[in-house]
Design a protein around this motif. Structure first.
Motif, PDB file in Angstrom:
ATOM      1  N   PHE A  33       0.799  -1.228   0.000  1.00 57.09           N
ATOM      2  CA  PHE A  33       0.000   0.000   0.000  1.00 57.09           C
ATOM      3  C   PHE A  33       0.834   1.282   0.000  1.00 57.09           C
ATOM      4  N   TRP A  35       2.578   2.400   2.461  1.00 52.77           N
ATOM      5  CA  TRP A  35       2.604   3.047   3.769  1.00 52.77           C
ATOM      6  C   TRP A  35       4.039   3.323   4.198  1.00 52.77           C
ATOM      7  N   LYS A  52      -0.099   7.306   5.222  1.00 53.61           N
ATOM      8  CA  LYS A  52      -0.396   7.281   3.793  1.00 53.61           C
ATOM      9  C   LYS A  52      -0.308   8.714   3.293  1.00 53.61           C
ATOM     10  N   ASP A  53       0.612   8.969   2.386  1.00 49.34           N
ATOM     11  CA  ASP A  53       0.844  10.325   1.898  1.00 49.34           C
ATOM     12  C   ASP A  53       1.092  11.285   3.056  1.00 49.34           C
ATOM     13  N   GLY A 141      -5.291   2.188  -0.291  1.00 49.51           N
ATOM     14  CA  GLY A 141      -4.497   2.013   0.910  1.00 49.51           C
ATOM     15  C   GLY A 141      -5.053   2.684   2.148  1.00 49.51           C
ATOM     16  N   ALA A 142      -6.292   3.119   2.116  1.00 53.19           N
ATOM     17  CA  ALA A 142      -6.923   3.778   3.259  1.00 53.19           C
ATOM     18  C   ALA A 142      -8.273   3.123   3.552  1.00 53.19           C
TER      19      ALA A 142
END
Length: 258
Positions: A33, A35, A52-53, A141-142
């Motif tokens: 993902f 992360w 994430k980001d 990914g969230a």
């Protein structure tokens, strides 16, 4: 990127993983993902925040053998008054995992509690002070959705409506498929499914969640390539393309197209 600064009260606000191999788990979720990870340090028992980001999306911690529990994820629900919610939950039949029935303060972060509902599904409570929960939602990914699969559908619904004030809508009410959703600010953020005819013998009622995937099939392959496994193959549904998977140490979760 959809950024959420606060979860609605009574809705899922955080997820964290108890892992028997933190480094392996970090490698897995980083590869699948994207992360990145920050350790809170020894003051917080080595708790790791997944980003994430650059924004918090989940937590990871060491699965202490004394807990005598397999690796797995916990979902936490937002409460504005954790003491009142704990007392209400226990009065409604929940069992607290913490004695006495008092929340635990996480310095500068918030207050937490751990419970099992009257049908045996484990969940957590979170009253934020400095930690607002996952801030990225509804993207690759969230977290995008949460679901309770329960052995006693009506008892579970009554419990969560009483304790959290959920407003629920019935999607289906047949012996083949019994399902309800709970909406917050007009958006269905979670569902409750009657699992009495679907759960294998010995499998308890369980809270689970769905992580978003731009390409579910590609993500499933990444999961397998990085030591994970497929529990239920990807399939198209009225709610998107879904799959059930497990990570490299066996903790299960779901995927949903976004």
């Amino acid at each position: 990127m959809p950024v959420r600064t606060a979860a609605p009260v009574g809705a899922p606000t955080w997820i964290d993983l108890a892992s028997s191999d933190l480094e392996r788990s970090k490698q897995f979720y980083g590869a699948v993902f994207g992360w990145t990870f920050e350790s809170a340090g020894p003051e917080y028992g080595g708790y790791v925040t997944a980003l994430k980001d650059g924004r918090p999306v989940a937590g990871l911690m060491h699965n202490d053998p004394q807990w005598n529990s397999p690796d797995g994820w916990t979902i936490y629900f937002h409460t504005a008054d954790i003491k009142a919610t704990l007392n209400s939950a226990v009065a409604a039949g929940a069992i607290t995992c913490m004695e006495p029935v008092e929340p635990m303060e996480i310095k500068d972060k918030g207050w937490m509690g751990m419970l099992s509902d009257p049908v045996g599904a484990m969940f957590g409570l979170w009253q934020p002070t400095g930690h607002r929960g996952f801030e990225v939602i509804n993207e690759d990914g969230a977290p995008v959705y949460h679901q309770l699969t329960t052995r006693d559908y009506r008892k579970a619904l009554d419990f969560y409506r009483d304790v959290f004030g959920w407003q629920t809508d019935t999607v289906s009410d047949t012996d083949e498929f019994r399902y309800a959703t709970a909406s917050f600010d007009g958006e269905a953020l979670l569902g409750v499914m009657d699992g009495s005819g679907h759960l294998d013998e010995g499998v308890p009622s369980t809270w689970s969640f769905f992580l978003g995937a731009d390409d579910v099939d590609k993500t499933v392959q990444l999961i397998v390539d990085n030591g994970g496994s497929v529990i239920r193959a990807a399939e198209d549904t009225p709610y998107g393309r879904l799959a059930a998977v497990a990570d490299a140490t066996g903790a299960g979760f779901n995927l949903s197209s976004v």
